[in-house]
Scaffold this motif. Structure first.
Motif, PDB file in Angstrom:
ATOM      1  N   SER A  68      47.102  38.638  41.639  1.00  0.00           N
ATOM      2  CA  SER A  68      46.298  37.556  42.738  1.00  0.00           C
ATOM      3  C   SER A  68      47.597  36.850  43.307  1.00  0.00           C
ATOM      4  CB  SER A  68      45.961  36.848  41.672  1.00  0.00           C
ATOM      5  OG  SER A  68      45.124  35.493  41.803  1.00  0.00           O
ATOM      6  N   GLU A  69      48.533  36.197  42.772  1.00  0.00           N
ATOM      7  CA  GLU A  69      49.747  35.684  44.140  1.00  0.00           C
ATOM      8  C   GLU A  69      50.360  36.598  45.286  1.00  0.00           C
ATOM      9  OE1 GLU A  69      51.377  32.578  43.186  1.00  0.00           O
ATOM     10  OE2 GLU A  69      49.125  32.665  42.563  1.00  0.00           O
ATOM     11  N   ALA A  70      50.358  37.940  45.228  1.00  0.00           N
ATOM     12  CA  ALA A  70      50.477  39.015  46.780  1.00  0.00           C
ATOM     13  C   ALA A  70      49.518  38.966  47.090  1.00  0.00           C
ATOM     14  CB  ALA A  70      50.727  39.993  45.917  1.00  0.00           C
ATOM     15  N   LEU A  71      48.275  38.802  46.244  1.00  0.00           N
ATOM     16  CA  LEU A  71      47.212  38.945  47.760  1.00  0.00           C
ATOM     17  C   LEU A  71      47.259  37.777  48.482  1.00  0.00           C
ATOM     18  CD1 LEU A  71      44.336  40.426  44.950  1.00  0.00           C
ATOM     19  CD2 LEU A  71      45.028  41.256  47.326  1.00  0.00           C
ATOM     20  N   GLY A  72      47.617  35.926  47.559  1.00  0.00           N
ATOM     21  CA  GLY A  72      47.598  35.324  48.240  1.00  0.00           C
ATOM     22  C   GLY A  72      45.975  34.972  47.961  1.00  0.00           C
ATOM     23  N   TRP A  73      45.166  34.792  47.681  1.00  0.00           N
ATOM     24  CA  TRP A  73      43.692  34.124  47.181  1.00  0.00           C
ATOM     25  C   TRP A  73      43.415  33.463  45.845  1.00  0.00           C
ATOM     26  CZ3 TRP A  73      41.219  39.450  47.850  1.00  0.00           C
ATOM     27  CH2 TRP A  73      41.507  40.637  49.278  1.00  0.00           C
ATOM     28  N   ASP A  74      44.830  33.159  45.072  1.00  0.00           N
ATOM     29  CA  ASP A  74      44.765  32.181  43.741  1.00  0.00           C
ATOM     30  C   ASP A  74      43.651  31.851  43.029  1.00  0.00           C
ATOM     31  OD1 ASP A  74      45.522  29.796  42.633  1.00  0.00           O
ATOM     32  OD2 ASP A  74      44.664  28.213  43.929  1.00  0.00           O
ATOM     33  N   ILE A  75      43.418  33.833  42.876  1.00  0.00           N
ATOM     34  CA  ILE A  75      42.194  33.962  42.154  1.00  0.00           C
ATOM     35  C   ILE A  75      42.790  33.453  40.202  1.00  0.00           C
ATOM     36  CG2 ILE A  75      40.715  36.018  41.235  1.00  0.00           C
ATOM     37  CD1 ILE A  75      40.987  37.224  43.903  1.00  0.00           C
ATOM     38  N   VAL A  76      43.253  34.222  39.817  1.00  0.00           N
ATOM     39  CA  VAL A  76      43.797  34.618  38.495  1.00  0.00           C
ATOM     40  C   VAL A  76      45.001  32.424  37.979  1.00  0.00           C
ATOM     41  CG1 VAL A  76      44.576  34.834  36.577  1.00  0.00           C
ATOM     42  CG2 VAL A  76      43.867  36.103  38.429  1.00  0.00           C
ATOM     43  N   GLN A 139      34.590  33.442  47.818  1.00  0.00           N
ATOM     44  CA  GLN A 139      35.700  33.650  47.065  1.00  0.00           C
ATOM     45  C   GLN A 139      35.059  34.499  46.328  1.00  0.00           C
ATOM     46  OE1 GLN A 139      33.670  30.651  48.572  1.00  0.00           O
ATOM     47  NE2 GLN A 139      35.285  29.518  48.235  1.00  0.00           N
ATOM     48  N   LEU A 140      33.809  35.390  45.420  1.00  0.00           N
ATOM     49  CA  LEU A 140      33.286  36.285  44.939  1.00  0.00           C
ATOM     50  C   LEU A 140      33.467  37.586  45.872  1.00  0.00           C
ATOM     51  CD1 LEU A 140      30.492  35.199  42.351  1.00  0.00           C
ATOM     52  CD2 LEU A 140      33.207  34.747  42.556  1.00  0.00           C
ATOM     53  N   ARG A 141      33.434  37.962  46.967  1.00  0.00           N
ATOM     54  CA  ARG A 141      33.639  39.058  47.695  1.00  0.00           C
ATOM     55  C   ARG A 141      35.566  39.002  46.872  1.00  0.00           C
ATOM     56  NH1 ARG A 141      30.902  40.935  52.262  1.00  0.00           N
ATOM     57  NH2 ARG A 141      33.130  41.470  52.698  1.00  0.00           N
ATOM     58  N   ARG A 142      36.545  37.973  47.500  1.00  0.00           N
ATOM     59  CA  ARG A 142      37.464  38.533  47.285  1.00  0.00           C
ATOM     60  C   ARG A 142      37.668  38.910  45.693  1.00  0.00           C
ATOM     61  NH1 ARG A 142      37.923  34.217  51.232  1.00  0.00           N
ATOM     62  NH2 ARG A 142      38.108  32.456  49.448  1.00  0.00           N
ATOM     63  N   MET A 143      37.188  38.179  44.726  1.00  0.00           N
ATOM     64  CA  MET A 143      37.358  38.562  43.076  1.00  0.00           C
ATOM     65  C   MET A 143      36.546  39.753  43.155  1.00  0.00           C
ATOM     66  SD  MET A 143      35.765  36.123  40.014  1.00  0.00           S
ATOM     67  CE  MET A 143      36.534  34.793  40.534  1.00  0.00           C
ATOM     68  N   ALA A 144      36.004  40.363  44.255  1.00  0.00           N
ATOM     69  CA  ALA A 144      35.165  41.523  43.806  1.00  0.00           C
ATOM     70  C   ALA A 144      36.309  42.890  43.893  1.00  0.00           C
ATOM     71  CB  ALA A 144      34.009  42.042  44.343  1.00  0.00           C
ATOM     72  N   LEU A 145      37.119  42.540  45.437  1.00  0.00           N
ATOM     73  CA  LEU A 145      38.257  42.923  45.702  1.00  0.00           C
ATOM     74  C   LEU A 145      39.053  42.881  44.744  1.00  0.00           C
ATOM     75  CD1 LEU A 145      37.688  42.011  48.903  1.00  0.00           C
ATOM     76  CD2 LEU A 145      37.005  44.711  48.016  1.00  0.00           C
ATOM     77  N   PHE A 146      39.621  42.329  44.494  1.00  0.00           N
ATOM     78  CA  PHE A 146      40.797  42.233  43.226  1.00  0.00           C
ATOM     79  C   PHE A 146      40.835  42.908  42.107  1.00  0.00           C
ATOM     80  CE2 PHE A 146      41.537  40.233  39.371  1.00  0.00           C
ATOM     81  CZ  PHE A 146      43.542  39.937  39.323  1.00  0.00           C
ATOM     82  N   ASP A 147      39.107  43.094  41.507  1.00  0.00           N
ATOM     83  CA  ASP A 147      38.626  43.771  39.993  1.00  0.00           C
ATOM     84  C   ASP A 147      38.749  45.331  41.178  1.00  0.00           C
ATOM     85  OD1 ASP A 147      38.765  40.961  38.319  1.00  0.00           O
ATOM     86  OD2 ASP A 147      35.971  41.658  38.627  1.00  0.00           O
ATOM     87  N   VAL A 148      38.594  45.323  41.515  1.00  0.00           N
ATOM     88  CA  VAL A 148      38.363  47.011  41.804  1.00  0.00           C
ATOM     89  C   VAL A 148      40.051  47.710  42.012  1.00  0.00           C
ATOM     90  CG1 VAL A 148      38.254  48.764  44.411  1.00  0.00           C
ATOM     91  CG2 VAL A 148      36.240  47.377  43.272  1.00  0.00           C
ATOM     92  N   HIS A 169      37.770  31.056  40.380  1.00  0.00           N
ATOM     93  CA  HIS A 169      39.374  31.333  39.204  1.00  0.00           C
ATOM     94  C   HIS A 169      38.532  32.427  38.324  1.00  0.00           C
ATOM     95  CE1 HIS A 169      42.141  29.271  40.374  1.00  0.00           C
ATOM     96  NE2 HIS A 169      41.610  27.493  40.780  1.00  0.00           N
ATOM     97  N   GLY A 170      39.200  32.954  37.824  1.00  0.00           N
ATOM     98  CA  GLY A 170      38.955  34.361  37.259  1.00  0.00           C
ATOM     99  C   GLY A 170      39.673  34.838  36.056  1.00  0.00           C
ATOM    100  N   VAL A 171      39.095  34.774  35.131  1.00  0.00           N
ATOM    101  CA  VAL A 171      40.622  34.629  33.694  1.00  0.00           C
ATOM    102  C   VAL A 171      40.146  35.959  33.099  1.00  0.00           C
ATOM    103  CG1 VAL A 171      40.676  31.962  33.554  1.00  0.00           C
ATOM    104  CG2 VAL A 171      38.779  33.118  32.439  1.00  0.00           C
ATOM    105  N   ASP A 172      40.911  36.234  32.163  1.00  0.00           N
ATOM    106  CA  ASP A 172      40.279  37.337  31.258  1.00  0.00           C
ATOM    107  C   ASP A 172      40.742  37.972  31.337  1.00  0.00           C
ATOM    108  OD1 ASP A 172      39.798  35.840  28.417  1.00  0.00           O
ATOM    109  OD2 ASP A 172      38.313  35.216  28.746  1.00  0.00           O
ATOM    110  N   HIS A 173      41.873  38.728  31.804  1.00  0.00           N
ATOM    111  CA  HIS A 173      42.616  39.985  32.873  1.00  0.00           C
ATOM    112  C   HIS A 173      43.146  41.024  31.822  1.00  0.00           C
ATOM    113  CE1 HIS A 173      41.617  37.484  36.343  1.00  0.00           C
ATOM    114  NE2 HIS A 173      41.209  38.174  36.373  1.00  0.00           N
TER     115      HIS A 173
END
Length: 259
Positions: A68-76, A139-148, A169-173
């Motif tokens: 998440s940090e490397a993507l720069g999207w502050d998801i986690v 925000q959810l588009r980025r989270m969906a890509l992160f999940d992939v 934010h996304g949690v529980d990974h």
């Protein structure tokens, strides 16, 4: 983003527990580190799983934060491995979600609100027809890509935290980075859509990081094969240039329960 002055607090300060989160599949506690509220999941409290190696979930959560940090999207939210009252585990900065926003929701069958995407139809606990929907948002588009990329096997609706400012934010990974395809998510509403230039920029940023510091970080948290396959998933995603569809197999593509 987390203020810089708070980042050292999570790994360095004294961890004090205030209570346990129930129900939760694995031991999960709420506490604080030097006045900052956190979530603590000790490795000793991880329930054994048939398809993930024992005692690895905390490291996978930290690996997801690194991606998440490397993507720069502050998801986690900020997540570290550290010691605690019940031994080593994952400690994550607590994020206060708001009650008046539902990025993922259950509505009456076919009653998709404006600004939402339809995912699937089903029956609720009273056998009434319903539809699962999620926001049509950057925000959810980025989270969906992160999940992939991280191969998230457990993106439930409750794992998407709405912030008051519109961020999510996304949690529980803990169920991530498996070498086998295990993507289970409620965020299927973007299937087949092109990845935008801005999204591709973040994915290319991640690719560069995997060749450097991020790759070294993940090597300390995951197996060699898990890191290799993560890079392979990322390359395939960039090459295809679209949000992938669910796998054509008997493997479930929606986590259960979805919330």
């Amino acid at each position: 983003m987390i203020p810089d002055e708070l980042r050292p607090v999570v790994p360095a300060g004294e961890l004090t527990l205030h209570g346990r989160v129930l129900p939760a599949s694995n031991a999960t506690f709420v506490g604080e580190v030097d006045g900052v509220r956190v979530v603590y999941k000790p490795i000793a409290g991880e329930r054994p799983l048939w398809d993930f190696p024992d005692g690895t979930l905390a490291a996978r959560e930290v690996g997801a934060y690194a991606v998440s940090e490397a993507l720069g999207w502050d998801i986690v939210p900020t997540t570290v491995l550290r010691d605690g009252p019940h031994g080593p585990g994952m400690v994550q900065l607590w994020r206060d979600e708001v009650d008046d926003q539902s990025p993922v929701d259950i509505v009456g069958e076919g009653e998709v609100p404006d600004g939402f995407r339809h995912v699937f139809d089903g029956l609720d606990a009273h056998d009434q027809p319903v539809s699962l929907v999620h926001e049509d948002s950057p925000q959810l588009r980025r989270m969906a890509l992160f999940d992939v990329v991280v191969n998230n096997a457990d993106r439930k609706g409750g794992h998407v935290l709405p912030m008051a400012d519109g961020h999510r934010h996304g949690v529980d990974h803990g169920l991530t980075f498996h070498v086998e395809h295990k993507l289970r998510t409620v965020l299927w509403g973007f299937v087949g859509e092109p990845i935008t230039d801005e999204e591709a920029e973040g994915l290319h940023r991640l690719s560069s990081a995997l060749d450097g510091e991020l790759g070294a970080t993940l090597a300390d948290l995951l197996t060699h094969d898990e890191v290799v396959v993560t890079a392979r998933r990322l390359r395939r995603l960039l090459s295809d240039g679209t949000f992938p569809p669910p796998a054509t197999s008997a493997y479930p593509v929606i986590p259960w329960p979805p919330f």
